[in-house]
Scaffold this motif. Structure first.
Motif, PDB file in Angstrom:
ATOM      1  N   VAL A 139      -4.896  10.136  -1.981  1.00 28.82           N
ATOM      2  CA  VAL A 139      -5.334   8.995  -1.180  1.00 28.82           C
ATOM      3  C   VAL A 139      -5.700   9.552   0.191  1.00 28.82           C
ATOM      4  CG1 VAL A 139      -4.697   6.787  -0.153  1.00 28.82           C
ATOM      5  CG2 VAL A 139      -3.860   7.386  -2.441  1.00 28.82           C
ATOM      6  N   GLY A 140      -6.965   9.519   0.512  1.00 28.36           N
ATOM      7  CA  GLY A 140      -7.421  10.149   1.738  1.00 28.36           C
ATOM      8  C   GLY A 140      -7.740   9.200   2.866  1.00 28.36           C
ATOM      9  N   SER A 144      -8.141   6.493 -14.518  1.00 32.83           N
ATOM     10  CA  SER A 144      -8.567   5.139 -14.150  1.00 32.83           C
ATOM     11  C   SER A 144      -7.627   4.108 -14.762  1.00 32.83           C
ATOM     12  CB  SER A 144     -10.005   4.887 -14.606  1.00 32.83           C
ATOM     13  OG  SER A 144     -10.131   5.042 -16.006  1.00 32.83           O
ATOM     14  N   GLN A 145      -7.191   4.349 -15.987  1.00 35.95           N
ATOM     15  CA  GLN A 145      -6.254   3.441 -16.650  1.00 35.95           C
ATOM     16  C   GLN A 145      -4.903   3.421 -15.937  1.00 35.95           C
ATOM     17  OE1 GLN A 145      -5.652   4.227 -20.852  1.00 35.95           O
ATOM     18  NE2 GLN A 145      -3.659   3.190 -20.843  1.00 35.95           N
ATOM     19  N   ARG A 146      -4.392   4.611 -15.581  1.00 31.59           N
ATOM     20  CA  ARG A 146      -3.092   4.669 -14.934  1.00 31.59           C
ATOM     21  C   ARG A 146      -3.125   4.058 -13.530  1.00 31.59           C
ATOM     22  NH1 ARG A 146       0.815   3.912 -15.937  1.00 31.59           N
ATOM     23  NH2 ARG A 146       2.194   5.424 -14.923  1.00 31.59           N
ATOM     24  N   LEU A 147      -4.213   4.267 -12.784  1.00 32.47           N
ATOM     25  CA  LEU A 147      -4.317   3.628 -11.476  1.00 32.47           C
ATOM     26  C   LEU A 147      -4.298   2.113 -11.612  1.00 32.47           C
ATOM     27  CD1 LEU A 147      -5.162   6.510 -10.322  1.00 32.47           C
ATOM     28  CD2 LEU A 147      -6.609   5.220  -8.749  1.00 32.47           C
ATOM     29  N   GLU A 148      -5.032   1.617 -12.590  1.00 30.85           N
ATOM     30  CA  GLU A 148      -5.070   0.173 -12.817  1.00 30.85           C
ATOM     31  C   GLU A 148      -3.675  -0.359 -13.140  1.00 30.85           C
ATOM     32  OE1 GLU A 148      -7.081  -3.246 -12.584  1.00 30.85           O
ATOM     33  OE2 GLU A 148      -8.384  -1.520 -12.975  1.00 30.85           O
ATOM     34  N   GLU A 149      -2.951   0.344 -14.001  1.00 32.65           N
ATOM     35  CA  GLU A 149      -1.610  -0.097 -14.391  1.00 32.65           C
ATOM     36  C   GLU A 149      -0.638  -0.084 -13.217  1.00 32.65           C
ATOM     37  OE1 GLU A 149      -1.903   1.571 -19.015  1.00 32.65           O
ATOM     38  OE2 GLU A 149      -0.853   2.712 -17.480  1.00 32.65           O
ATOM     39  N   ILE A 150      -0.652   1.005 -12.450  1.00 33.91           N
ATOM     40  CA  ILE A 150       0.290   1.147 -11.329  1.00 33.91           C
ATOM     41  C   ILE A 150      -0.025   0.155 -10.212  1.00 33.91           C
ATOM     42  CG2 ILE A 150       0.982   2.691  -9.456  1.00 33.91           C
ATOM     43  CD1 ILE A 150       0.797   4.994 -11.515  1.00 33.91           C
ATOM     44  N   ILE A 151      -1.286   0.075  -9.822  1.00 36.64           N
ATOM     45  CA  ILE A 151      -1.663  -0.837  -8.738  1.00 36.64           C
ATOM     46  C   ILE A 151      -1.435  -2.283  -9.156  1.00 36.64           C
ATOM     47  CG2 ILE A 151      -3.598  -1.683  -7.358  1.00 36.64           C
ATOM     48  CD1 ILE A 151      -4.701   1.207  -7.412  1.00 36.64           C
ATOM     49  N   SER A 156      -4.227  -7.789   4.618  1.00 40.38           N
ATOM     50  CA  SER A 156      -4.932  -6.972   3.623  1.00 40.38           C
ATOM     51  C   SER A 156      -4.872  -5.495   4.012  1.00 40.38           C
ATOM     52  CB  SER A 156      -6.392  -7.413   3.481  1.00 40.38           C
ATOM     53  OG  SER A 156      -7.120  -7.128   4.651  1.00 40.38           O
ATOM     54  N   ALA A 157      -5.016  -4.659   3.029  1.00 38.63           N
ATOM     55  CA  ALA A 157      -5.049  -3.214   3.235  1.00 38.63           C
ATOM     56  C   ALA A 157      -6.087  -2.617   2.292  1.00 38.63           C
ATOM     57  CB  ALA A 157      -3.680  -2.595   2.970  1.00 38.63           C
ATOM     58  N   LYS A 158      -6.755  -1.577   2.789  1.00 37.87           N
ATOM     59  CA  LYS A 158      -7.751  -0.886   1.972  1.00 37.87           C
ATOM     60  C   LYS A 158      -7.418   0.597   1.921  1.00 37.87           C
ATOM     61  CE  LYS A 158     -11.479  -4.135   3.062  1.00 37.87           C
ATOM     62  NZ  LYS A 158     -12.841  -4.292   3.643  1.00 37.87           N
ATOM     63  N   ALA A 187       0.825  -1.206   0.000  1.00 37.51           N
ATOM     64  CA  ALA A 187       0.000   0.000   0.000  1.00 37.51           C
ATOM     65  C   ALA A 187       0.858   1.256   0.000  1.00 37.51           C
ATOM     66  CB  ALA A 187      -0.935   0.002   1.206  1.00 37.51           C
ATOM     67  N   ALA A 188       1.936   1.239   0.788  1.00 38.34           N
ATOM     68  CA  ALA A 188       2.828   2.400   0.838  1.00 38.34           C
ATOM     69  C   ALA A 188       3.458   2.668  -0.525  1.00 38.34           C
ATOM     70  CB  ALA A 188       3.903   2.173   1.893  1.00 38.34           C
ATOM     71  N   GLN A 189       3.888   1.625  -1.202  1.00 36.65           N
ATOM     72  CA  GLN A 189       4.478   1.795  -2.528  1.00 36.65           C
ATOM     73  C   GLN A 189       3.448   2.337  -3.525  1.00 36.65           C
ATOM     74  OE1 GLN A 189       6.610  -1.557  -4.055  1.00 36.65           O
ATOM     75  NE2 GLN A 189       7.831  -1.842  -2.186  1.00 36.65           N
ATOM     76  N   ILE A 190       2.230   1.840  -3.417  1.00 38.86           N
ATOM     77  CA  ILE A 190       1.174   2.313  -4.317  1.00 38.86           C
ATOM     78  C   ILE A 190       0.891   3.793  -4.088  1.00 38.86           C
ATOM     79  CG2 ILE A 190      -1.299   2.152  -4.805  1.00 38.86           C
ATOM     80  CD1 ILE A 190      -1.025  -0.895  -4.373  1.00 38.86           C
ATOM     81  N   ILE A 191       0.779   4.191  -2.813  1.00 37.00           N
ATOM     82  CA  ILE A 191       0.484   5.598  -2.497  1.00 37.00           C
ATOM     83  C   ILE A 191       1.565   6.513  -3.065  1.00 37.00           C
ATOM     84  CG2 ILE A 191       0.267   7.270  -0.616  1.00 37.00           C
ATOM     85  CD1 ILE A 191      -0.991   4.931   1.028  1.00 37.00           C
ATOM     86  N   ASN A 192       2.818   6.138  -2.883  1.00 37.99           N
ATOM     87  CA  ASN A 192       3.908   6.947  -3.444  1.00 37.99           C
ATOM     88  C   ASN A 192       3.875   6.961  -4.962  1.00 37.99           C
ATOM     89  OD1 ASN A 192       5.094   7.828  -1.052  1.00 37.99           O
ATOM     90  ND2 ASN A 192       6.310   5.965  -0.834  1.00 37.99           N
ATOM     91  N   ALA A 193       3.644   5.800  -5.551  1.00 39.30           N
ATOM     92  CA  ALA A 193       3.669   5.698  -7.016  1.00 39.30           C
ATOM     93  C   ALA A 193       2.530   6.484  -7.662  1.00 39.30           C
ATOM     94  CB  ALA A 193       3.608   4.231  -7.433  1.00 39.30           C
ATOM     95  N   LEU A 194       1.367   6.541  -6.995  1.00 39.10           N
ATOM     96  CA  LEU A 194       0.240   7.275  -7.576  1.00 39.10           C
ATOM     97  C   LEU A 194       0.556   8.756  -7.747  1.00 39.10           C
ATOM     98  CD1 LEU A 194      -2.892   5.685  -5.823  1.00 39.10           C
ATOM     99  CD2 LEU A 194      -1.937   5.187  -8.078  1.00 39.10           C
ATOM    100  N   GLN A 195       1.436   9.302  -6.913  1.00 38.57           N
ATOM    101  CA  GLN A 195       1.787  10.716  -7.034  1.00 38.57           C
ATOM    102  C   GLN A 195       2.584  11.003  -8.305  1.00 38.57           C
ATOM    103  OE1 GLN A 195       0.192  12.725  -4.880  1.00 38.57           O
ATOM    104  NE2 GLN A 195      -0.580  10.718  -4.239  1.00 38.57           N
TER     105      GLN A 195
END
Length: 405
Positions: A249-250, A283-290, A264-266, A224-232
């Motif tokens: 990410v709120g 939406s496409q980029r979130l799908e690719e990164i996650i 698990s993490a949400k 989850a931490a990697q995803i949050i950083n990568a989304l930026q």
């Protein structure tokens, strides 16, 4: 509190016609009645009844029950002409009010913390004035009292149920009382005023275990931490610096103990942008990164992504009409504020996708009176002098548009 505004005590009321100034006490009374009895989206039953009662008293034709609690009022002049719609939202927020005022909300956990009570009062005042002055404009004015702007959105169902039909609307205008601007100012611009609103929820499924034995696990928190950083990096490295966008990410939930690796993490968040060409991109980029990060860690995921509102895009011609009216009505040193964009969203955008129009901000803060708390704050309130200003703005827009088209 906001404390950077100049004093608004010198605001000049001379451009507000006498008949509208004489309505001020009624506008305040209506607004306070609505403020005391706030209702959430699609449950604005008392609000709708209050509006319908006033319209009936004034002999204004209206239709109720559109998108559950919405109302459309129609005022015809004595001469044929164009059809102008005025939109006002009327729902409140699930916030406990902290204001110590006589008109404090009597509904626990619900308050008008965004100014929609003021929007409704302004639209009622406009309806009353126009019904008494049908000889002063050509054509027809439709007043759209809309539910559920704060969510899940009442504009789209009102459109689907014919709010812009019979007669067909040629253009639409609307305003938002805005505590980011002081009383005596109007924020209006051509093009994008408010952002698209998109939302997402993601569930990461790893493999839990002992905090001292991470090699036996698939750590959902690390993922989850990697995803949050990568989304930026979407905004930082995929969006042109000349465009504006936000990925936030709120909300993050994971784990039950300090020595247990969570299985698990949400997380959930929001995406905002002005440029309509970005629809579908995030939406496409979130799908690719996650998807990529989860695959690299041998984790599974579920992503739920949805679009709430498109961006609010003002028509150049109608924005210029509103700007010209604003220059006549507000005479403070600040006056009209052209660069007033916000990443906040509004479902007025759906109306503007159907017909050309303009949505604008009407400055409502007055720090001198302690009325400058931001929107959605439990102590939000505004200077009620703005109610008459709003009616004057709408009436002049009607007269200018309907008599020149």
């Amino acid at each position: 509190m906001i404390s950077t505004f100049p004093s608004t005590s010198s605001f000049n009321h001379s451009q507000i016609r006498l008949e509208i100034r004489s309505l001020q006490s009624q506008l305040v009374q209506w607004r306070r009645q609505l403020h005391q009895h706030p209702e959430l989206g699609f449950t604005e039953v008392l609000t709708s009844q209050f509006i319908a009662q006033k319209l009936q008293e004034w002999g204004i034709n209206h239709q109720t029950g559109i998108a559950k609690t919405g109302i459309v009022a129609t005022i015809e002049s004595h001469q044929p002409g164009p059809v102008l719609a005025i939109r006002a939202d009327m729902d409140a927020l699930p916030i406990q009010e902290e204001n110590d005022v006589p008109y404090r909300s009597v509904h626990e956990g619900i308050m008008h913390a965004c100014g929609h009570d003021g929007h409704t009062a302004i639209a009622l005042g406009t309806a009353y004035y126009l019904s008494q002055h049908r000889q002063d404009f050509r054509g027809t004015v439709k007043l759209i009292f809309q539910p559920a702007e704060e969510g899940p959105g009442g504009a789209k169902p009102m459109i689907e149920q014919g709010a812009l039909k019979n007669p067909d609307v040629d253009t639409i205008i609307g305003l938002h009382l805005w505590n980011n601007l002081p009383l005596g100012t109007v924020g209006v611009r051509t093009g994008a005023l408010m952002a698209a609103v998109e939302c997402f929820r993601c569930h990461i499924q790893g493999k839990g275990g002992h905090g001292a034995m991470p090699h036996q696990t698939v750590d959902s928190v690390v993922i989850a931490a990697q995803i949050i950083n990568a989304l930026q990096t979407i905004v930082a490295r995929n969006v042109s610096p000349l465009d504006s966008a936000v990925v936030t990410v709120g909300e993050v939930h994971a784990g039950t103990a300090l020595n247990v690796i969570a299985d698990s993490a949400k997380m959930s968040g929001t995406v905002r942008y002005f440029n309509p060409t970005f629809e579908g991109y995030f939406s496409q980029r979130l799908e690719e990164i996650i998807g990529g990060i989860c695959q690299s860690h041998r984790a599974k995921y579920e992503l739920n992504y949805w679009r709430l509102y498109p961006p609010v895009i003002n028509n150049a011609k109608i924005a210029e009409l509103v700007r010209s009216v604003a220059l006549e009505v507000v005479e403070t040193p600040i006056g009209v504020v052209p660069e007033c964009q916000t990443m906040g969203g509004e479902d007025m955008s759906f109306f503007l996708q159907e017909v050309p129009g303009c949505y604008f901000f009407l400055g409502s803060a007055n720090p001198d009176k302690g009325l400058a708390y931001p929107h959605h704050h439990p102590r939000f309130d505004f200077d009620e002098t703005v109610l008459g200003v709003g009616v004057e703005m709408f009436v002049r827009c009607v007269e200018k548009f309907c008599n020149k088209n």
